[in-house]
Design a protein around this motif. Structure first.
Motif, PDB file in Angstrom:
ATOM      1  N   ARG A  83       3.058   4.781  -4.820  1.00 52.29           N
ATOM      2  CA  ARG A  83       3.985   4.675  -3.681  1.00 52.29           C
ATOM      3  C   ARG A  83       3.462   5.433  -2.453  1.00 52.29           C
ATOM      4  NH1 ARG A  83       7.172   0.778  -4.762  1.00 52.29           N
ATOM      5  NH2 ARG A  83       8.522   0.908  -6.562  1.00 52.29           N
ATOM      6  N   GLU A  84       2.889   6.615  -2.678  1.00 53.25           N
ATOM      7  CA  GLU A  84       2.376   7.415  -1.565  1.00 53.25           C
ATOM      8  C   GLU A  84       1.250   6.676  -0.853  1.00 53.25           C
ATOM      9  OE1 GLU A  84       2.248   8.772  -4.856  1.00 53.25           O
ATOM     10  OE2 GLU A  84       4.284   9.522  -4.651  1.00 53.25           O
ATOM     11  N   PHE A  89      -0.941   3.163   3.479  1.00 56.42           N
ATOM     12  CA  PHE A  89      -1.563   1.883   3.831  1.00 56.42           C
ATOM     13  C   PHE A  89      -0.693   1.100   4.814  1.00 56.42           C
ATOM     14  CE2 PHE A  89      -2.950  -2.444   3.409  1.00 56.42           C
ATOM     15  CZ  PHE A  89      -4.316  -2.349   3.220  1.00 56.42           C
ATOM     16  N   THR A  90       0.599   0.954   4.520  1.00 55.06           N
ATOM     17  CA  THR A  90       1.465   0.161   5.398  1.00 55.06           C
ATOM     18  C   THR A  90       1.655   0.837   6.754  1.00 55.06           C
ATOM     19  OG1 THR A  90       3.415   1.131   4.328  1.00 55.06           O
ATOM     20  CG2 THR A  90       2.705  -1.029   3.550  1.00 55.06           C
ATOM     21  N   LYS A  91       1.760   2.165   6.758  1.00 57.45           N
ATOM     22  CA  LYS A  91       1.855   2.878   8.033  1.00 57.45           C
ATOM     23  C   LYS A  91       0.549   2.724   8.806  1.00 57.45           C
ATOM     24  CE  LYS A  91       2.843   7.294  10.144  1.00 57.45           C
ATOM     25  NZ  LYS A  91       2.511   8.693  10.078  1.00 57.45           N
ATOM     26  N   GLY A  92      -0.574   2.768   8.097  1.00 55.35           N
ATOM     27  CA  GLY A  92      -1.875   2.598   8.737  1.00 55.35           C
ATOM     28  C   GLY A  92      -2.050   1.223   9.345  1.00 55.35           C
ATOM     29  N   LEU A  93      -1.517   0.207   8.692  1.00 51.94           N
ATOM     30  CA  LEU A  93      -1.602  -1.153   9.227  1.00 51.94           C
ATOM     31  C   LEU A  93      -0.846  -1.235  10.557  1.00 51.94           C
ATOM     32  CD1 LEU A  93      -2.755  -3.946   8.567  1.00 51.94           C
ATOM     33  CD2 LEU A  93      -0.616  -4.469   7.408  1.00 51.94           C
ATOM     34  N   SER A  94       0.319  -0.609  10.614  1.00 55.18           N
ATOM     35  CA  SER A  94       1.085  -0.566  11.875  1.00 55.18           C
ATOM     36  C   SER A  94       0.345   0.261  12.922  1.00 55.18           C
ATOM     37  CB  SER A  94       2.465   0.043  11.639  1.00 55.18           C
ATOM     38  OG  SER A  94       3.195  -0.741  10.747  1.00 55.18           O
ATOM     39  N   THR A  95      -0.224   1.382  12.510  1.00 59.60           N
ATOM     40  CA  THR A  95      -0.983   2.234  13.419  1.00 59.60           C
ATOM     41  C   THR A  95      -2.166   1.483  14.005  1.00 59.60           C
ATOM     42  OG1 THR A  95      -0.342   4.205  12.176  1.00 59.60           O
ATOM     43  CG2 THR A  95      -2.278   4.400  13.595  1.00 59.60           C
TER      44      THR A  95
END
Length: 189
Positions: A83-84, A89-95
């Motif tokens: 989960r971490e 990963f998902t936050k990085g994709l948005s970033t």
């Protein structure tokens, strides 16, 4: 326990296994490349596909898009990452998308190949520096995960193994000393 009781218990166990398997299959428990259970939407999978294609573009061999690497990345993150790491990963994709818009004034998807390549090259330098100074308990950089999954997805796909690597479907004898010429492709396993 006598023989009759043993046979009855084995029959009960086997019947439960058969009925349980039939129930499992009939309730729609199946995996699909397009099913991400809300972790990634279709636009994000297309973005992953374009990022992967920028990392491994089509040249004389097919690129990451031909191997369906975007869907592979989404599936691997959903099914195999903690989960971490999923959150990183998902936050990085948005970033990644936000930084690209700040730098170029347009989305990653609507930009040209040169801008994408320059951006990801700079992001690669950033992740290398991050990896060099990170502490062991810190998570990996999101772009490092994207690159690793792109390479894994491409080179383990049929397209990558048979068209980008040298492939021998039925290997012959083992020859541990094969001459190598600069520029030869690696062998698929």
């Amino acid at each position: 326990m006598n023989r009759r009781e043993a046979i009855a218990k084995v029959a009960w166990i086997m019947g439960g296994a058969v009925i349980g398997a039939e129930l499992f299959l009939s309730t729609g428990c199946s995996s699909s490349q397009n099913s991400n259970d809300g972790l990634f939407n279709a636009d994000q999978v297309r973005l992953l596909e374009e990022i992967a294609e920028t990392i491994l573009p089509e040249t004389t061999t097919p690129g990451a898009r031909a191997a369906g690497v975007g869907a592979f990345i989404a599936l691997m993150v959903k099914d195999c990452y903690a989960r971490e790491d999923q959150a990183v990963f998902t936050k990085g994709l948005s970033t990644l998308e936000n930084k690209f818009k700040e730098q170029y004034g347009q989305s990653f998807m609507s930009s040209d190949q040169a801008k994408r390549t320059n951006f990801l090259t700079a992001l690669d330098r950033e992740q290398k520096e991050f990896s060099r100074v990170k502490k062991p308990d810190e998570p990996n950089h999101y772009f490092s995960m994207m690159k690793q999954l792109t390479l894994l997805g491409f080179f383990t796909s049929e397209v990558g193994a048979t068209q980008a690597l040298r492939y021998l479907p039925v290997p012959g004898k083992f020859d541990g000393c094969i001459p190598y010429k600069k520029g030869d492709r690696a062998w698929a396993l």
